[in-house]
Design a protein around this motif. Sequence first.
Motif, PDB file in Angstrom:
ATOM      1  N   LEU A  80       4.919  24.532 136.508  1.00  0.00           N
ATOM      2  CA  LEU A  80       6.195  24.260 136.470  1.00  0.00           C
ATOM      3  C   LEU A  80       6.906  23.948 137.600  1.00  0.00           C
ATOM      4  N   GLY A  81       6.503  24.263 138.875  1.00  0.00           N
ATOM      5  CA  GLY A  81       6.841  23.971 139.847  1.00  0.00           C
ATOM      6  C   GLY A  81       6.440  22.554 140.216  1.00  0.00           C
ATOM      7  N   TYR A  84       8.911  20.268 137.859  1.00  0.00           N
ATOM      8  CA  TYR A  84       9.969  20.159 138.434  1.00  0.00           C
ATOM      9  C   TYR A  84      10.129  19.249 139.829  1.00  0.00           C
ATOM     10  N   GLU A  85       9.017  19.216 140.430  1.00  0.00           N
ATOM     11  CA  GLU A  85       8.944  18.248 141.402  1.00  0.00           C
ATOM     12  C   GLU A  85       9.008  16.628 141.142  1.00  0.00           C
ATOM     13  N   ILE A  87       9.790  15.872 138.035  1.00  0.00           N
ATOM     14  CA  ILE A  87      11.392  15.352 137.575  1.00  0.00           C
ATOM     15  C   ILE A  87      12.176  14.951 138.491  1.00  0.00           C
ATOM     16  N   ARG A  88      12.157  15.424 139.884  1.00  0.00           N
ATOM     17  CA  ARG A  88      13.215  15.246 140.956  1.00  0.00           C
ATOM     18  C   ARG A  88      12.614  13.898 141.521  1.00  0.00           C
ATOM     19  N   GLU A  91      14.030  11.515 138.886  1.00  0.00           N
ATOM     20  CA  GLU A  91      15.354  11.282 139.059  1.00  0.00           C
ATOM     21  C   GLU A  91      15.730  10.490 140.297  1.00  0.00           C
TER      22      GLU A  91
END
Length: 115
Positions: A80-81, A84-85, A87-88, A91
Motif C-alpha cells: 500500500l505504501g 501511494y508513492e 500515485i504521488r 500526480e
Amino acid sequence: FEHMKVGKERDALKDEVVRVKKQTVQADEATSNYRAELSKLSAIIAEADSEGLRQAKESDVVLNERDLLGLQLIRRNEELGLLYEKIRIHESMLRKGEAQYDEATQAVAQLKTRL
C-alpha cells in the motif's frame, strides 16, 4: 452355674462375631464406594488432561495463524505504501504535464496573435 456362665460368654462371643462381621461388611462397602469414586475421579482427570492437550494444540494453531496474518498485514501495508508513492509520482507528473500543456497552448495563442 458354670454352664450358664459359659453359655453367656458364648452368646457374647457370637454377638461380637456378628458385630465384627457387620463392621467388615460396612468397611468393604466403604472401600468399594471409595474405589468407585477414585475410578470416577481418575476418569475426570484423564478427560481434563485430554481437554488441556486439545486446547494447547488449538492455541498453537491460533497463534500460528495470528503470526501468519500479521506477516500478511505487514506485506499489504508495504504494498500500500508503494502504491501511494506511485500515485504521488503520477500526480506530480500530471501537474508537470498540465503546466507544460498550459505553456504550449499559451505559446500557440501568442503565435496566432502575431500572425
